[in-house]
Scaffold this motif. Structure first.
Motif, PDB file in Angstrom:
ATOM      1  N   SER A  44       0.820  -1.223   0.000  1.00 32.56           N
ATOM      2  CA  SER A  44       0.000   0.000   0.000  1.00 32.56           C
ATOM      3  C   SER A  44       0.852   1.270   0.000  1.00 32.56           C
ATOM      4  CB  SER A  44      -0.963  -0.002   1.182  1.00 32.56           C
ATOM      5  OG  SER A  44      -0.262   0.133   2.394  1.00 32.56           O
ATOM      6  N   ASN A  45       2.162   1.125   0.170  1.00 38.69           N
ATOM      7  CA  ASN A  45       3.064   2.282   0.125  1.00 38.69           C
ATOM      8  C   ASN A  45       3.684   2.500  -1.256  1.00 38.69           C
ATOM      9  OD1 ASN A  45       2.855   2.988   2.895  1.00 38.69           O
ATOM     10  ND2 ASN A  45       4.163   1.251   3.392  1.00 38.69           N
ATOM     11  N   TYR A  46       3.348   1.653  -2.205  1.00 43.04           N
ATOM     12  CA  TYR A  46       3.974   1.727  -3.535  1.00 43.04           C
ATOM     13  C   TYR A  46       2.984   2.163  -4.604  1.00 43.04           C
ATOM     14  CZ  TYR A  46       8.075  -0.407  -1.545  1.00 43.04           C
ATOM     15  OH  TYR A  46       9.184  -0.639  -0.785  1.00 43.04           O
ATOM     16  N   HIS A  47       3.546   2.625  -5.714  1.00 38.91           N
ATOM     17  CA  HIS A  47       2.743   3.081  -6.841  1.00 38.91           C
ATOM     18  C   HIS A  47       2.493   1.933  -7.813  1.00 38.91           C
ATOM     19  CE1 HIS A  47       4.260   6.881  -5.261  1.00 38.91           C
ATOM     20  NE2 HIS A  47       3.167   7.394  -5.776  1.00 38.91           N
ATOM     21  N   GLY A  48       1.344   1.999  -8.469  1.00 44.49           N
ATOM     22  CA  GLY A  48       1.007   1.026  -9.499  1.00 44.49           C
ATOM     23  C   GLY A  48       1.716   1.332 -10.802  1.00 44.49           C
ATOM     24  N   ALA A  49       1.339   0.620 -11.833  1.00 47.40           N
ATOM     25  CA  ALA A  49       1.993   0.719 -13.141  1.00 47.40           C
ATOM     26  C   ALA A  49       1.870   2.105 -13.763  1.00 47.40           C
ATOM     27  CB  ALA A  49       1.409  -0.326 -14.086  1.00 47.40           C
ATOM     28  N   TYR A  50       0.795   2.807 -13.467  1.00 40.03           N
ATOM     29  CA  TYR A  50       0.553   4.087 -14.126  1.00 40.03           C
ATOM     30  C   TYR A  50       0.688   5.273 -13.173  1.00 40.03           C
ATOM     31  CZ  TYR A  50      -1.043   0.624 -17.411  1.00 40.03           C
ATOM     32  OH  TYR A  50      -1.100  -0.478 -18.227  1.00 40.03           O
ATOM     33  N   GLY A  51       1.398   5.082 -12.044  1.00 42.75           N
ATOM     34  CA  GLY A  51       1.790   6.194 -11.203  1.00 42.75           C
ATOM     35  C   GLY A  51       0.954   6.467  -9.973  1.00 42.75           C
ATOM     36  N   HIS A  52      -0.151   5.804  -9.769  1.00 42.80           N
ATOM     37  CA  HIS A  52      -0.987   6.066  -8.596  1.00 42.80           C
ATOM     38  C   HIS A  52      -0.660   5.088  -7.465  1.00 42.80           C
ATOM     39  CE1 HIS A  52      -2.981   3.229 -11.268  1.00 42.80           C
ATOM     40  NE2 HIS A  52      -3.380   2.635 -10.174  1.00 42.80           N
ATOM     41  N   ILE A  53      -0.994   5.471  -6.237  1.00 47.84           N
ATOM     42  CA  ILE A  53      -0.767   4.601  -5.077  1.00 47.84           C
ATOM     43  C   ILE A  53      -1.636   3.354  -5.220  1.00 47.84           C
ATOM     44  CG2 ILE A  53      -1.115   4.387  -2.578  1.00 47.84           C
ATOM     45  CD1 ILE A  53       1.276   6.054  -3.141  1.00 47.84           C
ATOM     46  N   LEU A  54      -1.070   2.196  -4.926  1.00 43.45           N
ATOM     47  CA  LEU A  54      -1.779   0.923  -5.046  1.00 43.45           C
ATOM     48  C   LEU A  54      -2.865   0.806  -3.973  1.00 43.45           C
ATOM     49  CD1 LEU A  54      -1.616  -1.858  -6.591  1.00 43.45           C
ATOM     50  CD2 LEU A  54      -0.459  -2.682  -4.556  1.00 43.45           C
ATOM     51  N   HIS A  55      -4.064   0.414  -4.386  1.00 45.43           N
ATOM     52  CA  HIS A  55      -5.173   0.114  -3.478  1.00 45.43           C
ATOM     53  C   HIS A  55      -5.471  -1.366  -3.635  1.00 45.43           C
ATOM     54  CE1 HIS A  55      -5.927   4.308  -2.583  1.00 45.43           C
ATOM     55  NE2 HIS A  55      -5.793   4.550  -3.868  1.00 45.43           N
ATOM     56  N   ILE A  56      -5.090  -2.168  -2.636  1.00 49.39           N
ATOM     57  CA  ILE A  56      -5.214  -3.622  -2.706  1.00 49.39           C
ATOM     58  C   ILE A  56      -6.639  -4.063  -3.008  1.00 49.39           C
ATOM     59  CG2 ILE A  56      -5.096  -5.737  -1.304  1.00 49.39           C
ATOM     60  CD1 ILE A  56      -2.386  -4.807  -2.196  1.00 49.39           C
ATOM     61  N   GLU A  57      -7.637  -3.366  -2.454  1.00 47.50           N
ATOM     62  CA  GLU A  57      -9.035  -3.781  -2.619  1.00 47.50           C
ATOM     63  C   GLU A  57      -9.551  -3.568  -4.036  1.00 47.50           C
ATOM     64  OE1 GLU A  57      -8.244  -1.224  -0.378  1.00 47.50           O
ATOM     65  OE2 GLU A  57      -7.781  -2.647   1.210  1.00 47.50           O
ATOM     66  N   GLU A  58      -8.917  -2.687  -4.770  1.00 49.03           N
ATOM     67  CA  GLU A  58      -9.369  -2.382  -6.136  1.00 49.03           C
ATOM     68  C   GLU A  58      -8.150  -2.084  -6.997  1.00 49.03           C
ATOM     69  OE1 GLU A  58     -11.940   1.100  -8.094  1.00 49.03           O
ATOM     70  OE2 GLU A  58     -13.022  -0.091  -6.600  1.00 49.03           O
ATOM     71  N   THR A  59      -7.582  -3.152  -7.551  1.00 52.25           N
ATOM     72  CA  THR A  59      -6.360  -2.989  -8.328  1.00 52.25           C
ATOM     73  C   THR A  59      -6.384  -3.899  -9.552  1.00 52.25           C
ATOM     74  OG1 THR A  59      -3.955  -2.811  -8.158  1.00 52.25           O
ATOM     75  CG2 THR A  59      -4.978  -4.708  -7.070  1.00 52.25           C
ATOM     76  N   THR A  60      -5.359  -3.789 -10.364  1.00 53.83           N
ATOM     77  CA  THR A  60      -5.222  -4.607 -11.564  1.00 53.83           C
ATOM     78  C   THR A  60      -3.938  -5.419 -11.473  1.00 53.83           C
ATOM     79  OG1 THR A  60      -3.937  -2.959 -12.768  1.00 53.83           O
ATOM     80  CG2 THR A  60      -6.352  -2.792 -12.954  1.00 53.83           C
ATOM     81  N   ASN A  61      -3.793  -6.401 -12.357  1.00 58.58           N
ATOM     82  CA  ASN A  61      -2.553  -7.182 -12.402  1.00 58.58           C
ATOM     83  C   ASN A  61      -1.355  -6.291 -12.698  1.00 58.58           C
ATOM     84  OD1 ASN A  61      -3.464  -9.795 -11.825  1.00 58.58           O
ATOM     85  ND2 ASN A  61      -4.109 -10.132 -13.921  1.00 58.58           N
ATOM     86  N   ALA A  62      -1.510  -5.344 -13.610  1.00 64.42           N
ATOM     87  CA  ALA A  62      -0.398  -4.463 -13.969  1.00 64.42           C
ATOM     88  C   ALA A  62       0.057  -3.649 -12.762  1.00 64.42           C
ATOM     89  CB  ALA A  62      -0.793  -3.539 -15.120  1.00 64.42           C
ATOM     90  N   ASP A  63      -0.904  -3.104 -12.011  1.00 66.95           N
ATOM     91  CA  ASP A  63      -0.561  -2.310 -10.836  1.00 66.95           C
ATOM     92  C   ASP A  63       0.052  -3.170  -9.734  1.00 66.95           C
ATOM     93  OD1 ASP A  63      -1.400   0.110 -11.917  1.00 66.95           O
ATOM     94  OD2 ASP A  63      -3.448  -0.144 -11.188  1.00 66.95           O
ATOM     95  N   LEU A  64      -0.537  -4.338  -9.501  1.00 64.70           N
ATOM     96  CA  LEU A  64      -0.022  -5.245  -8.475  1.00 64.70           C
ATOM     97  C   LEU A  64       1.406  -5.668  -8.807  1.00 64.70           C
ATOM     98  CD1 LEU A  64      -0.468  -6.941  -5.926  1.00 64.70           C
ATOM     99  CD2 LEU A  64      -1.453  -8.721  -7.398  1.00 64.70           C
ATOM    100  N   TYR A  65       1.644  -6.053 -10.054  1.00 61.07           N
ATOM    101  CA  TYR A  65       2.984  -6.470 -10.479  1.00 61.07           C
ATOM    102  C   TYR A  65       3.984  -5.318 -10.320  1.00 61.07           C
ATOM    103  CZ  TYR A  65       6.833  -7.862 -13.482  1.00 61.07           C
ATOM    104  OH  TYR A  65       8.082  -8.147 -13.969  1.00 61.07           O
ATOM    105  N   ALA A  66       3.599  -4.124 -10.732  1.00 60.85           N
ATOM    106  CA  ALA A  66       4.499  -2.971 -10.622  1.00 60.85           C
ATOM    107  C   ALA A  66       4.870  -2.715  -9.163  1.00 60.85           C
ATOM    108  CB  ALA A  66       3.853  -1.733 -11.229  1.00 60.85           C
ATOM    109  N   ALA A  67       3.902  -2.803  -8.273  1.00 58.95           N
ATOM    110  CA  ALA A  67       4.174  -2.576  -6.852  1.00 58.95           C
ATOM    111  C   ALA A  67       5.058  -3.680  -6.276  1.00 58.95           C
ATOM    112  CB  ALA A  67       2.862  -2.470  -6.083  1.00 58.95           C
ATOM    113  N   VAL A  68       4.776  -4.927  -6.628  1.00 60.42           N
ATOM    114  CA  VAL A  68       5.571  -6.055  -6.119  1.00 60.42           C
ATOM    115  C   VAL A  68       7.032  -5.906  -6.530  1.00 60.42           C
ATOM    116  CG1 VAL A  68       5.980  -8.542  -6.449  1.00 60.42           C
ATOM    117  CG2 VAL A  68       3.704  -7.723  -5.831  1.00 60.42           C
TER     118      VAL A  68
END
Length: 97
Positions: free
Chosen positions: A46-70
């Protein structure tokens, strides 16, 4: 998508399984592993940004955002064991069209 990751501080393996391989659809996540390790990983993500620059929200995210944060997690705390399949993250130029 399936991500296997090791929490190197707690010495626990966590498996993150999503319900689709599409990189840009909202996903449901199935977390497998030790509850304490999963909670710690979720807080870290929850402290990292997703693929397109926004803060990751675990409850509502995409594979691209999750992968980018991981992939941005601290290497001293987490080790990525595997990602299958690796999501194709669109470039900013692709998003504009």
């Amino acid at each position: 998508m399936r991500i296997e990751i090791k929490d190197t501080l707690l010495q626990e393996i966590i498996i993150i399984q999503t319900d689709t391989n599409n990189p840009d659809n909202i996903i449901d996540i199935n977390w497998q592993g030790n509850d304490s390790a999963i909670e710690r990983l979720q807080r870290s993500l929850s402290n990292y940004h997703g693929a397109y620059g926004h803060i990751l929200h675990i409850e509502e995210t995409t594979n691209a955002d999750l992968y980018a944060a991981v992939t941005k997690l601290s290497a001293t705390e987490y080790t990525i064991i595997s990602v299958d399949p690796v999501p194709k993250i669109r470039s900013f130029k692709d998003v504009q069209s």
